[in-house]
Design an enzyme around this catalytic site. Structure first.
Site, PDB file in Angstrom:
ATOM      1  N   HIS A 186       0.869  -1.245  -0.010  1.00 40.33           N
ATOM      2  CA  HIS A 186       0.108   0.111   0.090  1.00 40.33           C
ATOM      3  C   HIS A 186       0.917   1.370   0.027  1.00 40.33           C
ATOM      4  O   HIS A 186       0.639   2.081  -0.767  1.00 40.33           O
ATOM      5  CB  HIS A 186      -1.032  -0.151   1.212  1.00 40.33           C
ATOM      6  CG  HIS A 186      -2.034  -1.012   1.014  1.00 40.33           C
ATOM      7  ND1 HIS A 186      -2.509  -1.596   2.236  1.00 40.33           N
ATOM      8  CD2 HIS A 186      -2.622  -1.467  -0.022  1.00 40.33           C
ATOM      9  CE1 HIS A 186      -3.581  -2.390   1.699  1.00 40.33           C
ATOM     10  NE2 HIS A 186      -3.690  -2.372   0.648  1.00 40.33           N
ATOM     11  N   CYS A 486      -2.025  -4.146 -16.282  1.00 38.77           N
ATOM     12  CA  CYS A 486      -2.748  -3.185 -15.591  1.00 38.77           C
ATOM     13  C   CYS A 486      -2.040  -3.308 -14.293  1.00 38.77           C
ATOM     14  O   CYS A 486      -2.366  -2.433 -13.350  1.00 38.77           O
ATOM     15  CB  CYS A 486      -4.108  -3.249 -15.451  1.00 38.77           C
ATOM     16  SG  CYS A 486      -4.740  -4.586 -14.725  1.00 38.77           S
TER      17      CYS A 486
END
Length: 556
Positions: A186, A486
């Site tokens: 993250h 992606c």
């Protein structure tokens, strides 16, 4: 004396400044017993603190927008987990104070996560952050966080919680260095979104002396302690040269010999659209839709609510492609109305398309909302399913799209090795595939992307991962269809050239990376990219793969 350290570079750029360490908390409250008559009051304090922390996390997410919003809203759900709250109630009922009950309940849940496999073990840092915020509120003390400073600095931490990373001020925080984390953690993803140079998995980062000057190279992963004037000048000159190249780079993605490679943006909601447009994104290659569901009080939003948000993103790219990933719930993004309450290993359980096929009404509503959002707009809408394992999965999703009356190209994400191995079979049911390299690496190497100690296996340069990309691209070419990437791998300019050489037809990344990738592609021909890809696949380690590709592209 100058010292060189090496971590993992995860966000491009150079930062030179003094070290400021992230504040750490020792927030274990005393084991104070309370009389029975005070239990209701203590329970009320606990509930109030939990609600306040959850609201604060949601508010931080709203301010940050995009990817950060989805991460912080997931943390807010963690704070309000019914099982955790029930455990707090039990502990208060037998005499624990509110703060001690919260601390002990979270400690018990922490042990469960730590022993539930690597994927969930990597979420322990997020859980600790939520616990600390609740306990700090109950104790009436400030939550330690980003240090105050009147001058810009380089922030150093063991790891950074999403709540801290999301709202960093890039004018003060020159760069980030963490001891833990990986390329797809993250903290890494949010640093790239902010455009802040960052290095993670740097052994000994916590031992850097407060106030010492360090020079951080977010591309190479190098950190120089007490850099000399010559070193600083060289790094600043290289950074200036890179900025000049980026400023001169514009237009669509194309190699030096004119081979087009559309450069698309990964977005987590309308808040990311402005940055994507400003970066020159040719469309959206990954529109994550989880934020809508995480922010809706445990229920699935209606067709009308979803359509309004989707249309806001679609309107920003007239004539462009917008690839929407339907809801990817489960694992670290559980939803009460969709995912099972308890699974031995949620990362290998009912998540993504599996959960949607078990709840077809949720999928139907989302597809109908997308159809309504695209009505009358000059946009090329594409919809893809997460966690597709085989042809049966792909067919079930394609059938659902047709049943919902969706007029869009239908695709499948390749995140599971079986999907890469059988990509040609899957492509007989859908019109494109898109490789999510973050999860594909995680499942290929059985290595949680949140665990810094496994960063070697999370590296997208791993030759085995490149082989799977090549297999998928070859299958798409054989079927006359497209194959995009992606995942965060597309954000690496050098790797973007290799992916192009492997046959990938489009690249989607965080908006901040688009200028870097555009400039890198423009310097090399398709044939050079193909030779670099061949050289990288001929190696046995991620380091050697990068070195081989770099040698080919720099020597031609």
């Amino acid at each position: 004396m100058e010292t060189r350290l090496l971590g993992v570079g995860v966000s491009h750029g150079v930062a030179i400044g003094e070290v400021r360490h992230m504040g750490t908390a020792v927030l274990e409250p005393p084991a104070r017993r309370i009389p029975a008559q005070e239990a209701e009051r203590e329970l009320g304090r606990a509930r109030k603190a939990v609600d306040a922390v959850a609201a604060d996390l949601v508010a931080r997410g709203s301010l940050a927008g995009g990817e950060a919003q989805a991460v912080l809203e997931a943390q807010a759900l963690m704070a309000q987990d019914p099982e955790l709250l029930a455990d707090v109630e039990r502990r208060v009922a037998v005499g624990s104070s509110a703060e001690r009950a919260v601390f002990d309940a979270f400690a018990a849940y922490r042990e469960l996560l730590a022993g539930a496999g690597e994927y969930l073990a990597g979420r322990v840092a997020d859980l600790d952050d939520v616990r600390n915020r609740i306990v700090a509120r109950l104790l009436g003390v400030a939550m330690p966080g980003v240090p105050d400073s009147e001058v810009p600095f380089v922030l150093v931490a063991r790891d950074l919680a999403p709540a801290d990373t999301a709202l960093l001020d890039p004018s003060l925080v020159l760069g980030l260095v963490t001891e833990e984390g990986g390329p797809t953690s993250h903290s890494a993803i949010l640093a790239r979104a902010l455009g802040v140079p960052a290095v993670v998995a740097l052994a000994g980062a916590g031992e850097l002396v407060e106030g010492v000057v360090i020079a951080v190279d977010g591309s190479s992963g190098e950190v120089f302690v007490d850099p000399g004037e010559e070193r600083k000048a060289a790094m600043q000159a290289a950074a200036a040269e890179r900025r000049a190249v980026l400023a001169a780079s514009s237009g669509p993605g194309v190699t030096a010999d004119g081979h087009g490679v559309p450069l698309l943006a990964n977005v987590g909601g309308p808040g990311d659209v402005v940055a994507a447009v400003e970066a020159g994104a040719e469309g959206v290659g990954l529109f994550r839709t989880e934020f809508l569901f995480l922010d809706d009080g445990g229920r699935a939003p209606s067709v009308q609510e979803q359509a309004a948000v989707y249309r806001e993103v679609l309107e920003a790219f007239p004539g462009g492609r917008v690839v929407v990933r339907v809801l990817d719930a489960g694992a670290d993004k559980p939803l009460e109305f969709l995912t099972p309450g308890e699974e031995p290993n949620p990362a290998l359980g009912v998540r993504g398309l599996r959960a949607l096929l078990e709840h077809p009404e949720v999928l139907r509503v989302q597809l109908e909302a997308l159809a309504r959002a695209a009505e009358g707009l000059p946009v090329h809408l594409e919809v893809m399913a997460p966690m597709v394992a085989d042809r049966a999965d792909a067919k079930a999703f394609a059938d659902a799209c047709r049943a919902a009356g969706l007029r869009a190209r239908v695709g499948a994400m390749v995140e599971i090795p079986s999907a890469a191995l059988r990509a040609r079979s899957i492509l007989r049911e859908v019109e494109f595939v898109s490789l999510g390299t973050n999860d594909l690496a995680q499942y290929t190497f059985a290595a949680d992307r949140q665990v810094g100690a496994l960063s070697r296996l999370q590296d997208p340069w791993q030759p085995a991962l490149l082989d799977l990309v090549a297999m998928s691209a070859q299958a798409a070419r054989a079927e006359g269809k497209s194959c995009g990437v992606c995942g965060e791998a597309a954000s690496d300019p050098l790797l973007a050239c290799v992916l192009t050489g492997l046959g990938v037809t489009s690249l989607s990344m965080t908006a901040a990376a688009i200028p870097y990738v555009r400039a890198a592609l423009a310097k090399h021909t398709l044939a050079q990219c193909e030779r670099a890809a061949t050289a990288a696949r001929a190696t046995d380690t991620a380091h050697d793969a990068r070195t081989a590709a770099q040698t080919v592209l720099s020597g031609e």
